[in-house]
Design a protein around this motif. Sequence first.
Motif, mmCIF file in Angstrom:
data_model
loop_
_atom_site.group_PDB
_atom_site.id
_atom_site.type_symbol
_atom_site.label_atom_id
_atom_site.label_comp_id
_atom_site.label_asym_id
_atom_site.label_seq_id
_atom_site.Cartn_x
_atom_site.Cartn_y
_atom_site.Cartn_z
ATOM 1 N N GLY A 1 0.793 -1.229 0.000
ATOM 2 C CA GLY A 1 0.000 0.000 0.000
ATOM 3 C C GLY A 1 0.824 1.277 0.000
ATOM 4 N N ALA A 2 2.109 1.179 -0.280
ATOM 5 C CA ALA A 2 2.972 2.360 -0.291
ATOM 6 C C ALA A 2 2.863 3.084 -1.624
ATOM 7 N N THR A 3 2.701 4.405 -1.573
ATOM 8 C CA THR A 3 2.682 5.206 -2.799
ATOM 9 C C THR A 3 3.537 6.448 -2.598
ATOM 10 N N TRP A 4 4.169 6.876 -3.669
ATOM 11 C CA TRP A 4 4.948 8.109 -3.671
ATOM 12 C C TRP A 4 4.341 9.017 -4.722
ATOM 13 N N THR A 5 3.975 10.212 -4.329
ATOM 14 C CA THR A 5 3.302 11.147 -5.221
ATOM 15 C C THR A 5 4.156 12.398 -5.381
ATOM 16 N N LEU A 6 4.372 12.843 -6.604
ATOM 17 C CA LEU A 6 5.117 14.071 -6.856
ATOM 18 C C LEU A 6 4.293 15.274 -6.403
ATOM 19 N N ALA A 7 4.986 16.358 -6.103
ATOM 20 C CA ALA A 7 4.320 17.539 -5.552
ATOM 21 C C ALA A 7 3.285 18.103 -6.519
ATOM 22 N N TRP A 8 3.589 18.168 -7.798
ATOM 23 C CA TRP A 8 2.638 18.749 -8.748
ATOM 24 C C TRP A 8 1.396 17.877 -8.888
ATOM 25 N N GLU A 9 1.558 16.534 -8.773
ATOM 26 C CA GLU A 9 0.396 15.650 -8.847
ATOM 27 C C GLU A 9 -0.494 15.813 -7.614
ATOM 28 N N LEU A 10 0.141 15.902 -6.442
ATOM 29 C CA LEU A 10 -0.615 16.095 -5.207
ATOM 30 C C LEU A 10 -1.348 17.436 -5.215
ATOM 31 N N HIS A 11 -0.676 18.466 -5.756
ATOM 32 C CA HIS A 11 -1.287 19.798 -5.808
ATOM 33 C C HIS A 11 -2.474 19.826 -6.769
ATOM 34 N N GLU A 12 -2.404 19.053 -7.849
ATOM 35 C CA GLU A 12 -3.538 18.978 -8.776
ATOM 36 C C GLU A 12 -4.737 18.280 -8.126
ATOM 37 N N LYS A 13 -4.466 17.230 -7.328
ATOM 38 C CA LYS A 13 -5.551 16.494 -6.673
ATOM 39 C C LYS A 13 -6.206 17.329 -5.575
#
Length: 178
Positions: A85-97
């Motif tokens: 269940g580990a995920t790594w999200t880039l900052a721009w992707e997290l900011h879009e969500k």
Amino acid sequence: MAVLKRVQQWATFARIWHIYDAAWQNPFESAGVLKKYLTGLYKPIYHPMNDCGDHIVVINSAEIALPGDEWKKRVYFHHTGYPGGATWTLAWELHEKDPTMILKKAVYSSLDKNLQRRYTMQRLHIFPDANVPSDMLKSISNQIKQLRLVPKRLDTYSEEEIKSFPKIYDYPKPYILK
């Protein structure tokens, strides 16, 4: 106790509402400033075991500015608790969500390992734009100064301002394209 002293004591322990405009601000530098108000560090009655922090309303969190190429290189980790269940999200992707999440995570991590930080975070109200509920706006009595000035965008300049701007170099007529 005299009536005046009682009112003075109420004012001392009252929670103040602050507003902070996060447009063009670095969220990690802003987190240090917001921490001071959330925990009540600026108050003379502050004690680490005393919950005397204030409420903060943050507007325009969708317009934060990360330094350098942090949008592409900063990674946020999340684990669901299940195997794999580990995920790594880039900052721009997290900011879009969710445009409020980067600032929220920055403030949460700036509160260190404080046992009260979950309850402290409940006093932080983040909005992606300037649309704030009217009941919150009525409560606000202070504005937190931005850390850096917001530059004026090129598309907001009028024609008069563009023409009156001093030229560094005048191009010869054959080089000007229309």
